[in-house]
Design an enzyme around this catalytic site. Sequence first.
Site, mmCIF file in Angstrom:
data_model
loop_
_atom_site.group_PDB
_atom_site.id
_atom_site.type_symbol
_atom_site.label_atom_id
_atom_site.label_comp_id
_atom_site.label_asym_id
_atom_site.label_seq_id
_atom_site.Cartn_x
_atom_site.Cartn_y
_atom_site.Cartn_z
ATOM 1 N N LYS A 1 76.841 -9.320 42.235
ATOM 2 C CA LYS A 1 75.819 -10.304 42.578
ATOM 3 C C LYS A 1 76.399 -11.535 43.269
ATOM 4 O O LYS A 1 75.666 -12.304 43.884
ATOM 5 C CB LYS A 1 75.042 -10.714 41.324
ATOM 6 C CG LYS A 1 74.160 -9.596 40.790
ATOM 7 C CD LYS A 1 73.213 -10.082 39.704
ATOM 8 C CE LYS A 1 72.217 -9.016 39.289
ATOM 9 N NZ LYS A 1 72.813 -7.933 38.478
HETATM 10 C C1 LIG Z 1 72.288 -6.606 38.429
HETATM 11 C C2 LIG Z 1 73.217 -5.521 38.102
HETATM 12 C C3 LIG Z 1 72.919 -4.167 38.385
HETATM 13 C C4 LIG Z 1 71.585 -3.734 38.934
HETATM 14 O O1 LIG Z 1 71.404 -4.085 40.295
HETATM 15 P P1 LIG Z 1 69.928 -4.017 40.928
HETATM 16 O O2 LIG Z 1 70.090 -4.559 42.307
HETATM 17 O O3 LIG Z 1 69.068 -4.880 40.066
HETATM 18 O O4 LIG Z 1 69.502 -2.601 40.902
HETATM 19 C C5 LIG Z 1 73.886 -3.211 38.112
HETATM 20 N N1 LIG Z 1 75.079 -3.535 37.571
HETATM 21 C C6 LIG Z 1 75.396 -4.816 37.291
HETATM 22 C C7 LIG Z 1 76.710 -5.118 36.670
HETATM 23 C C8 LIG Z 1 74.492 -5.864 37.544
HETATM 24 O O5 LIG Z 1 74.817 -7.123 37.254
#
Ligand SMILES: *Cc1c(COP(=O)(O)O)cnc(C)c1O
Length: 437
Positions: A107
């Site tokens: 993210k």
């Molecule tokens: C947010 C997150 C996801 C999921 O991603 P999306 O874009 O919401 O599908 C998967 N793994 C981790 C570690 C995350 O922080």
Amino acid sequence: MNYYNLKDKQETVDFKTASIKSQGRQKGLFFPENIPQFEKEFIQNLHLYSDEEIAFRCMKDFINEEIPAEIIQEIAAETISFEIPLKKINDRISVLELFHGPTLAFKDVGARFMSRCLSYFLKNENKKVTVLVATSGDTGGAVAHGFYNVPGINVVILYPKNRVSQVQEKQLTALGGNISALEVNGNFDDCQDLVKQAFGDENINTELFLTSANSINIARWLPQQIYYLLALKQWKQQENENPVICVPSGNFGNICAGLLAYFRGLPVEHFVAACNENDVVPDYLKTNQYQPKKAAATLSNAMDVGDPSNFTRILELFDHQFEKLKTVVSGYSINDRSTLETIKEVYEKYGYILDPHSAVAFASLEQYLNENSGKKGFILGTAHPVKFPEAVEKAVPITIEIPASLEALMKKDKKTVEINPDFEELKRFLLNKNQEQ
Ligand SMILES: *Cc1c(COP(=O)(O)O)cnc(C)c1O
């Protein structure tokens, strides 16, 4: 580029408005009016381009004249200013490690891009912007670091007391400066409710300029395409066939960005959506029935989503054609027991430590490859295992070392304000905070 509201196609806005407002009328998500195609020459010769150039070319058509090209170039370069290596785990499965950024989760990429765009757009406004987010762990840290010290912006993060991991808590609470962390005596849903109430409160909205930084924002969603290109650049140096790409999915923003890149001309064999027990989309792919459920708590908690918000963008990309979607995307659901078994097995066989989210992806891709022999692929490694030590250490008898980049942060003090899940308390905090400026 303009963006239309998926719930009300009459509403179209530019990149700036979409990235400041996050959502349109009736909480509709924004979607690009056209899908800009990659030039064939570019895609065939990715290895001839620097990572920074690839990131810039990936993003520029979505922004056009709204930010000058040289600034987009700078923003794109800063967005990926940490390594994103593609590593082989075994001869069929590799991992794209997306966890070398400041909060050790993928993210960071979206949050860095978004914060810099907002900062550019708000430079000449005199009203300060408050980014308000509720987090179950990962989003808050990435947003805090993405916006840390960005001029003109305050960040207020709400998280459930005692329900985030130690590393996550430090990432939320130890920065200080323009970042405030509110520790809520409740669960994640309470945090989210408080945030929703704040967005709907007239009083707050006349005093402050509130915006959200959740994954539905296009300025967080679109830059996630970049690392699919960077992965392909590395993949082609080792393999001839196109990869199967497996994405651990919760809100489906990440996989949806990969699908967008695919529609622009990125060569991919197939996509696999990897879910934990929250299996709304794998279920849909089996039955053509979309049935949102209440989210169940699992070890891969960043994927505990019962009604993924980006699903509607996926349908739009495929023109709502179920059969077409099924030829490109498969879905799997992996329970906690298999998640732990996968962490153990991959560690014992290959010496590689997966975090629970990446383990869900590994198990899903393995199943897909067993059912479709002769293919190869990679998973997106979305978080560093040190962020989820309880789960990992349950599976394998090791203590995960804290990476050097985190040590300084772990030594800092936690600074929080504790509140009850009571909207008046949040409101008082926000209005007082604004007075301080
Ligand atoms: C947010 C997150 C996801 C999921 O991603 P999306 O874009 O919401 O599908 C998967 N793994 C981790 C570690 C995350 O922080």
